[in-house]
Design a protein around this motif. Structure first.
Motif, PDB file in Angstrom:
ATOM      1  N   ALA A   1       0.770  -0.973   0.057  1.00 28.85           N
ATOM      2  CA  ALA A   1       0.102   0.079   0.004  1.00 28.85           C
ATOM      3  C   ALA A   1       1.060   1.403  -0.029  1.00 28.85           C
ATOM      4  O   ALA A   1       0.139   2.363  -0.057  1.00 28.85           O
ATOM      5  CB  ALA A   1      -0.767  -0.040   1.193  1.00 28.85           C
ATOM      6  N   GLU A   2       2.223   1.177  -0.073  1.00 32.90           N
ATOM      7  CA  GLU A   2       3.065   2.308   0.192  1.00 32.90           C
ATOM      8  C   GLU A   2       2.805   3.096  -1.271  1.00 32.90           C
ATOM      9  O   GLU A   2       3.098   2.563  -2.259  1.00 32.90           O
ATOM     10  CB  GLU A   2       4.527   1.892   0.119  1.00 32.90           C
ATOM     11  CG  GLU A   2       5.446   2.781   0.156  1.00 32.90           C
ATOM     12  CD  GLU A   2       6.915   2.389   0.369  1.00 32.90           C
ATOM     13  OE1 GLU A   2       7.761   3.007   0.989  1.00 32.90           O
ATOM     14  OE2 GLU A   2       7.301   1.482  -0.093  1.00 32.90           O
TER      15      GLU A   2
ATOM     16  N   VAL B   1       9.615   5.301  -4.219  1.00 30.78           N
ATOM     17  CA  VAL B   1      10.918   5.771  -4.968  1.00 30.78           C
ATOM     18  C   VAL B   1      11.820   6.689  -4.105  1.00 30.78           C
ATOM     19  O   VAL B   1      13.006   6.394  -4.233  1.00 30.78           O
ATOM     20  CB  VAL B   1      10.091   6.860  -6.110  1.00 30.78           C
ATOM     21  CG1 VAL B   1      11.428   7.465  -6.872  1.00 30.78           C
ATOM     22  CG2 VAL B   1       9.428   6.172  -7.236  1.00 30.78           C
ATOM     23  N   ARG B   2      11.208   7.420  -3.154  1.00 32.96           N
ATOM     24  CA  ARG B   2      12.066   7.994  -2.478  1.00 32.96           C
ATOM     25  C   ARG B   2      12.890   7.282  -1.513  1.00 32.96           C
ATOM     26  O   ARG B   2      14.277   7.147  -1.105  1.00 32.96           O
ATOM     27  CB  ARG B   2      11.345   9.250  -1.442  1.00 32.96           C
ATOM     28  CG  ARG B   2      10.852  10.345  -2.240  1.00 32.96           C
ATOM     29  CD  ARG B   2      10.286  11.434  -1.109  1.00 32.96           C
ATOM     30  NE  ARG B   2       9.637  12.181  -1.803  1.00 32.96           N
ATOM     31  CZ  ARG B   2       8.170  12.328  -1.988  1.00 32.96           C
ATOM     32  NH1 ARG B   2       7.632  11.392  -1.185  1.00 32.96           N
ATOM     33  NH2 ARG B   2       7.544  13.145  -2.781  1.00 32.96           N
ATOM     34  N   ARG B   3      12.161   5.974  -0.702  1.00 30.76           N
ATOM     35  CA  ARG B   3      12.896   5.142   0.163  1.00 30.76           C
ATOM     36  C   ARG B   3      13.932   4.234  -0.757  1.00 30.76           C
ATOM     37  O   ARG B   3      15.206   4.032  -0.196  1.00 30.76           O
ATOM     38  CB  ARG B   3      11.967   4.209   0.711  1.00 30.76           C
ATOM     39  CG  ARG B   3      12.248   3.008   1.408  1.00 30.76           C
ATOM     40  CD  ARG B   3      11.151   2.305   2.116  1.00 30.76           C
ATOM     41  NE  ARG B   3      10.259   1.587   1.200  1.00 30.76           N
ATOM     42  CZ  ARG B   3      10.921   0.434   0.510  1.00 30.76           C
ATOM     43  NH1 ARG B   3      11.840  -0.207   0.572  1.00 30.76           N
ATOM     44  NH2 ARG B   3       9.990  -0.360  -0.324  1.00 30.76           N
TER      45      ARG B   3
ATOM     46  N   GLU C   1      12.165  -0.140 -13.512  1.00 22.24           N
ATOM     47  CA  GLU C   1      11.993  -1.713 -13.693  1.00 22.24           C
ATOM     48  C   GLU C   1      11.240  -2.125 -12.519  1.00 22.24           C
ATOM     49  O   GLU C   1      10.386  -3.000 -12.662  1.00 22.24           O
ATOM     50  CB  GLU C   1      13.503  -2.384 -13.841  1.00 22.24           C
ATOM     51  CG  GLU C   1      13.206  -4.000 -14.406  1.00 22.24           C
ATOM     52  CD  GLU C   1      14.837  -4.339 -14.519  1.00 22.24           C
ATOM     53  OE1 GLU C   1      14.825  -5.449 -13.809  1.00 22.24           O
ATOM     54  OE2 GLU C   1      15.375  -3.707 -14.955  1.00 22.24           O
ATOM     55  N   GLU C   2      11.705  -1.905 -11.298  1.00 20.42           N
ATOM     56  CA  GLU C   2      10.955  -2.465 -10.044  1.00 20.42           C
ATOM     57  C   GLU C   2       9.413  -1.987 -10.124  1.00 20.42           C
ATOM     58  O   GLU C   2       8.493  -2.885  -9.912  1.00 20.42           O
ATOM     59  CB  GLU C   2      11.653  -1.978  -8.641  1.00 20.42           C
ATOM     60  CG  GLU C   2      12.962  -2.646  -8.745  1.00 20.42           C
ATOM     61  CD  GLU C   2      13.777  -1.916  -7.400  1.00 20.42           C
ATOM     62  OE1 GLU C   2      13.023  -0.998  -6.778  1.00 20.42           O
ATOM     63  OE2 GLU C   2      14.912  -2.287  -6.968  1.00 20.42           O
ATOM     64  N   LEU C   3       9.291  -0.754 -10.301  1.00 19.13           N
ATOM     65  CA  LEU C   3       7.606  -0.260 -10.527  1.00 19.13           C
ATOM     66  C   LEU C   3       7.164  -1.135 -11.567  1.00 19.13           C
ATOM     67  O   LEU C   3       5.860  -1.192 -11.295  1.00 19.13           O
ATOM     68  CB  LEU C   3       7.829   1.283 -10.598  1.00 19.13           C
ATOM     69  CG  LEU C   3       8.248   2.094  -9.331  1.00 19.13           C
ATOM     70  CD1 LEU C   3       8.376   3.528 -10.000  1.00 19.13           C
ATOM     71  CD2 LEU C   3       7.263   1.868  -8.250  1.00 19.13           C
TER      72      LEU C   3
ATOM     73  N   ALA D   1       0.306   1.438  -4.336  1.00 19.30           N
ATOM     74  CA  ALA D   1      -0.939   1.880  -4.087  1.00 19.30           C
ATOM     75  C   ALA D   1      -1.007   3.177  -5.010  1.00 19.30           C
ATOM     76  O   ALA D   1      -0.037   3.838  -5.581  1.00 19.30           O
ATOM     77  CB  ALA D   1      -0.979   2.701  -2.623  1.00 19.30           C
ATOM     78  N   ALA D   2      -2.255   3.413  -5.739  1.00 17.25           N
ATOM     79  CA  ALA D   2      -2.438   4.589  -6.743  1.00 17.25           C
ATOM     80  C   ALA D   2      -2.283   5.808  -5.789  1.00 17.25           C
ATOM     81  O   ALA D   2      -2.831   5.655  -4.688  1.00 17.25           O
ATOM     82  CB  ALA D   2      -3.852   4.481  -7.388  1.00 17.25           C
ATOM     83  N   PRO D   3      -2.059   6.869  -6.582  1.00 19.67           N
ATOM     84  CA  PRO D   3      -2.024   8.092  -5.835  1.00 19.67           C
ATOM     85  C   PRO D   3      -3.313   8.521  -5.542  1.00 19.67           C
ATOM     86  O   PRO D   3      -4.301   8.330  -6.177  1.00 19.67           O
ATOM     87  CB  PRO D   3      -1.279   9.201  -6.690  1.00 19.67           C
ATOM     88  CG  PRO D   3      -1.336   8.521  -7.936  1.00 19.67           C
ATOM     89  CD  PRO D   3      -1.372   6.956  -7.781  1.00 19.67           C
ATOM     90  N   PRO D   4      -3.489   9.407  -4.638  1.00 18.00           N
ATOM     91  CA  PRO D   4      -4.947  10.014  -4.305  1.00 18.00           C
ATOM     92  C   PRO D   4      -5.351  10.921  -5.509  1.00 18.00           C
ATOM     93  O   PRO D   4      -4.404  11.447  -5.950  1.00 18.00           O
ATOM     94  CB  PRO D   4      -4.750  10.950  -3.273  1.00 18.00           C
ATOM     95  CG  PRO D   4      -3.536  10.464  -2.564  1.00 18.00           C
ATOM     96  CD  PRO D   4      -2.656   9.923  -3.610  1.00 18.00           C
TER      97      PRO D   4
END
Length: 87
Positions: free
Chosen positions: A34-35, A41-43, A64-66, A72-75
């Motif tokens: 859910a992150e 990306v920052r982490r 590639e990871e994404l 989670a979708a952005p609001p």
């Protein structure tokens, strides 16, 4: 979040965990997925920088990871949702 009892039973029986431990594992996995994209990306950027990876490689790796990660979708505002539907 309350974990689905059928899922808890399945995880507990297949792993040998207690129901309480299974709930904790399920909640951890759901929280991980859910992150929000921006936080992920920052982490990941900070983590890879720690090990001396340079930005071009970091950004390629994160992209590639994404591609294969459930995030989670952005609001989204109502307007943004309308634009998705109607263009």
């Amino acid at each position: 979040m309350t974990a689905d009892s059928e899922l808890v039973d399945r995880i507990a029986s297949s792993t040998g965990l207690s129901p309480a431990e299974a709930v904790r594992v399920i909640e951890d996995v759901v929280a991980f997925h859910a992150e929000p994209v921006e936080e992920y990306v920052r982490r990941r950027h900070a983590h890879l920088k720690t090990y001396g990876v340079r930005n071009p490689e970091i950004f390629a790796r994160i992209a590639e990871e994404l591609d294969g990660r459930v995030v989670a979708a952005p609001p989204l505002t109502e307007r943004q949702l309308r634009r998705i539907v109607y263009g």
